[in-house]
Design a protein around this motif. Structure first.
Motif, PDB file in Angstrom:
ATOM      1  N   CYS A  15       0.821  -1.210   0.000  1.00  0.00           N
ATOM      2  CA  CYS A  15       0.000   0.000   0.000  1.00  0.00           C
ATOM      3  C   CYS A  15       0.856   1.262   0.000  1.00  0.00           C
ATOM      4  CB  CYS A  15      -0.898   0.030   1.228  1.00  0.00           C
ATOM      5  SG  CYS A  15      -2.234  -1.181   1.187  1.00  0.00           S
ATOM      6  N   ILE A  64      -5.990   4.590  -3.592  1.00  0.00           N
ATOM      7  CA  ILE A  64      -6.880   3.454  -3.369  1.00  0.00           C
ATOM      8  C   ILE A  64      -8.315   3.974  -3.394  1.00  0.00           C
ATOM      9  CG2 ILE A  64      -7.537   1.616  -1.751  1.00  0.00           C
ATOM     10  CD1 ILE A  64      -4.654   1.726  -0.644  1.00  0.00           C
ATOM     11  N   THR A  68      -1.995   6.893  -0.118  1.00  0.00           N
ATOM     12  CA  THR A  68      -1.182   6.446   1.016  1.00  0.00           C
ATOM     13  C   THR A  68      -0.031   7.410   1.293  1.00  0.00           C
ATOM     14  OG1 THR A  68       0.174   5.030  -0.433  1.00  0.00           O
ATOM     15  CG2 THR A  68      -1.699   4.011   0.683  1.00  0.00           C
ATOM     16  N   LEU A 124      -0.326   2.928  14.275  1.00  0.00           N
ATOM     17  CA  LEU A 124      -0.596   1.513  13.990  1.00  0.00           C
ATOM     18  C   LEU A 124      -1.721   0.949  14.846  1.00  0.00           C
ATOM     19  CD1 LEU A 124       3.028   0.041  13.666  1.00  0.00           C
ATOM     20  CD2 LEU A 124       1.435   0.622  11.838  1.00  0.00           C
ATOM     21  N   THR A 166      -2.596  10.259  13.993  1.00  0.00           N
ATOM     22  CA  THR A 166      -1.269  10.840  13.754  1.00  0.00           C
ATOM     23  C   THR A 166      -0.963  11.845  14.868  1.00  0.00           C
ATOM     24  OG1 THR A 166      -2.001  12.784  12.533  1.00  0.00           O
ATOM     25  CG2 THR A 166      -1.771  10.747  11.278  1.00  0.00           C
ATOM     26  N   PRO A 180      -9.672   4.006   6.286  1.00  0.00           N
ATOM     27  CA  PRO A 180      -9.427   2.700   5.679  1.00  0.00           C
ATOM     28  C   PRO A 180      -8.747   2.899   4.318  1.00  0.00           C
ATOM     29  CG  PRO A 180     -11.801   3.032   6.139  1.00  0.00           C
ATOM     30  CD  PRO A 180     -11.102   4.322   6.386  1.00  0.00           C
TER      31      PRO A 180
HETATM   32  C1  HEC Z   1      -4.215  -1.842   2.819  1.00  0.00           C
HETATM   33  C2  HEC Z   1      -3.334  -0.685   2.707  1.00  0.00           C
HETATM   34  C3  HEC Z   1      -2.422  -0.356   3.865  1.00  0.00           C
HETATM   35  C4  HEC Z   1      -1.589  -1.220   4.546  1.00  0.00           C
HETATM   36  C5  HEC Z   1      -1.439  -2.711   4.374  1.00  0.00           C
HETATM   37  C6  HEC Z   1      -0.876  -0.409   5.493  1.00  0.00           C
HETATM   38  N1  HEC Z   1      -1.253   0.887   5.398  1.00  0.00           N
HETATM   39 FE1  HEC Z   1      -0.531   2.457   6.476  1.00  0.00          FE
HETATM   40  N2  HEC Z   1      -1.903   3.692   5.648  1.00  0.00           N
HETATM   41  C7  HEC Z   1      -2.751   3.359   4.607  1.00  0.00           C
HETATM   42  C8  HEC Z   1      -3.532   4.526   4.257  1.00  0.00           C
HETATM   43  C9  HEC Z   1      -4.598   4.592   3.172  1.00  0.00           C
HETATM   44  C10 HEC Z   1      -3.117   5.561   5.119  1.00  0.00           C
HETATM   45  C11 HEC Z   1      -3.625   7.002   5.128  1.00  0.00           C
HETATM   46  C12 HEC Z   1      -4.912   7.130   5.848  1.00  0.00           C
HETATM   47  C13 HEC Z   1      -5.357   8.570   5.937  1.00  0.00           C
HETATM   48  O1  HEC Z   1      -4.578   9.492   5.671  1.00  0.00           O
HETATM   49  O2  HEC Z   1      -6.503   8.788   6.274  1.00  0.00           O
HETATM   50  C14 HEC Z   1      -2.082   4.990   5.975  1.00  0.00           C
HETATM   51  C15 HEC Z   1      -1.413   5.719   6.955  1.00  0.00           C
HETATM   52  C16 HEC Z   1      -0.299   5.253   7.645  1.00  0.00           C
HETATM   53  C17 HEC Z   1       0.502   6.058   8.545  1.00  0.00           C
HETATM   54  C18 HEC Z   1       0.299   7.521   8.859  1.00  0.00           C
HETATM   55  C19 HEC Z   1       1.294   8.359   8.095  1.00  0.00           C
HETATM   56  C20 HEC Z   1       0.994   9.819   8.033  1.00  0.00           C
HETATM   57  O3  HEC Z   1       1.832  10.563   7.513  1.00  0.00           O
HETATM   58  O4  HEC Z   1      -0.086  10.244   8.458  1.00  0.00           O
HETATM   59  C21 HEC Z   1       1.512   5.258   9.006  1.00  0.00           C
HETATM   60  C22 HEC Z   1       2.630   5.618   9.960  1.00  0.00           C
HETATM   61  C23 HEC Z   1       1.325   3.946   8.393  1.00  0.00           C
HETATM   62  N3  HEC Z   1       0.217   3.985   7.584  1.00  0.00           N
HETATM   63  C24 HEC Z   1       2.166   2.874   8.595  1.00  0.00           C
HETATM   64  C25 HEC Z   1       1.898   1.580   8.132  1.00  0.00           C
HETATM   65  C26 HEC Z   1       2.673   0.410   8.480  1.00  0.00           C
HETATM   66  C27 HEC Z   1       3.934   0.420   9.313  1.00  0.00           C
HETATM   67  C28 HEC Z   1       2.057  -0.653   7.898  1.00  0.00           C
HETATM   68  C29 HEC Z   1       2.405  -2.124   8.025  1.00  0.00           C
HETATM   69  C30 HEC Z   1       2.623  -2.622   9.380  1.00  0.00           C
HETATM   70  C31 HEC Z   1       0.926  -0.135   7.149  1.00  0.00           C
HETATM   71  N4  HEC Z   1       0.863   1.216   7.313  1.00  0.00           N
HETATM   72  C32 HEC Z   1       0.076  -0.920   6.378  1.00  0.00           C
HETATM   73  C33 HEC Z   1      -2.859   2.126   4.006  1.00  0.00           C
HETATM   74  C34 HEC Z   1      -2.206   0.962   4.406  1.00  0.00           C
END
Ligand code: HEC
Ligand code: HEC
Length: 297
Positions: A185, A208, A218, A241, A246, A254
């Motif tokens: 992602c 997505i 992402t 996580l 944040t 999601p």
């Molecule tokens: C299925 C897709 C998906 C997976 C798998 C996923 N993420 Fe994310 N993640 C996202 C999305 C979409 C966002 C942004 C959500 C939003 O901004 O509302 C996000 C946001 C984040 C953020 C916040 C970053 C910011 O600048 O705000 C972090 C840190 C993060 N993810 C870490 C991880 C880590 C570490 C893993 C694995 C352990 C992981 N993600 C797995 C989709 C995913």
């Protein structure tokens, strides 16, 4: 009873007790992975229009995912014999997870993160299969998936054992790259829409689509201080996580799988965070969509 018969009976009891508990341990490990770092339900449990998970449909499939490359419905992976995977062998289920090939030999990904699961250990894939056998069967017929791109299965898995959890960064790398599919992602797509793992690992920018008008992008999770999460503390990352929050109070939308990652042990979360903090900085500014900023407060 003669003495040897008594001894045999005792030995037999010990034998059955230990195999039963080995099977229990396997199912327990599988439950932990599926409902924690692997977050299978993020795709495999259907959702209500408000994106909450449908009650009584755990892992019963039918979640619709659309992208220029595919128009797919997640499969029913409950033990229902007709609409689920109740008739599949253990080897067939394991092959679907690590190679992306179904019981009839068809390729079933993307978007299932099969490239990540390809390096899952033999023990962990066995555990997941054992757990899937124990969940309630749900009858749910799922529409057929379509792809607009050529499909290729992943190679025969190596099945290499996971590193010891005592090696925090190595174990974190295993969780991230073989189970929790963060990079599938969080990696910038190339001009064909395929994540560019070689040059943009973790740099974000994948769009997505959750539904009509519901696009999320992402974020960059590399250690870049300006465009990534290089200024975040380990506790900040852990909070994203587990709570989907944040440091500036933004609620994560999601499909960020925090509702499952929150079920991970502290030790595993710390390992994931330690590994993520080792990611080399890549400058890539990602803007949240309007939908993403406002929809999941
Ligand atoms: C299925 C897709 C998906 C997976 C798998 C996923 N993420 Fe994310 N993640 C996202 C999305 C979409 C966002 C942004 C959500 C939003 O901004 O509302 C996000 C946001 C984040 C953020 C916040 C970053 C910011 O600048 O705000 C972090 C840190 C993060 N993810 C870490 C991880 C880590 C570490 C893993 C694995 C352990 C992981 N993600 C797995 C989709 C995913
Ligand atoms: C990003 C979404 C996504 C995630 C995460 C995901 N899957 Fe899937 N999976 C799918 C889709 C979509 C299909 C159906 C493809 C098709 O129609 O052939 C599928 C198919 C399957 C199949 C084949 C079943 C069948 O009837 O064809 C199995 C088994 C499976 N997934 C198991 C899992 C397990 C176990 C996990 C967690 C370790 C998991 N998946 C995580 C999207 C996902």
């Amino acid at each position: 009873m003669t003495r040897s018969l008594v001894a045999l009976a005792v030995l037999g009891g010990v034998f059955f007790a230990s195999t039963a508990s080995a099977q229990d341990d396997l199912v327990k490990r599988g439950a932990y992975l599926v409902n924690g770092p692997a977050a299978c339900a993020n795709c495999h449990t259907p959702r209500n229009p408000d994106f909450s998970l449908m009650a009584g449909k755990d892992l019963a499939g039918g979640f619709h995912l659309v992208d220029p490359a595919f128009d797919v419905y997640s499969a029913n992976i409950t033990p229902d014999p007709n609409t689920g995977i109740g008739k599949w062998t253990d080897a067939q289920i394991a092959r679907a997870i690590r190679q992306g090939i179904d019981d009839k030999g068809n390729v079933i990904f993307p978007p299932m993160p099969v490239p990540t699961y390809n390096s899952m250990s033999d023990d962990d894939v066995k555990a997941i299969v054992a757990y899937l056998r124990t969940i309630p069967a749900v009858q749910n017929e799922v529409p057929e998936s379509k792809w607009n791109i050529p499909l290729k299965p992943m190679p025969e898995p190596k099945g290499t054992a996971a590193p010891s959890p005592d090696d925090k960064v190595a174990y974190g790398r295993y969780l991230v790259t073989s189970i929790a599919h963060c990079f599938e992602c969080h990696t910038t797509p190339d001009e064909h829409g395929v994540p560019d793992f070689a040059n943009h690992l973790g740099a974000g920018g994948l769009k997505i689509t959750l539904g009509p008008g519901m696009d999320v992008v992402t974020p960059n999770i590399t250690s870049d201080k300006e465009t990534g999460i290089g200024k975040w503390s380990a506790a900040d990352i852990k909070k994203a996580l587990t709570e989907g929050l944040t440091p500036s109070g933004q609620h994560l939308s999601p499909p960020m799988p925090f509702p499952w990652f929150k079920n991970m042990t502290d030790q595993d979360l710390d390992a994931v965070v330690a590994f993520i903090q080792t990611l080399p900085p890549i400058s890539n500014k990602v803007e949240r969509t309007e939908f993403q900023k406002t929809a999941f407060k």
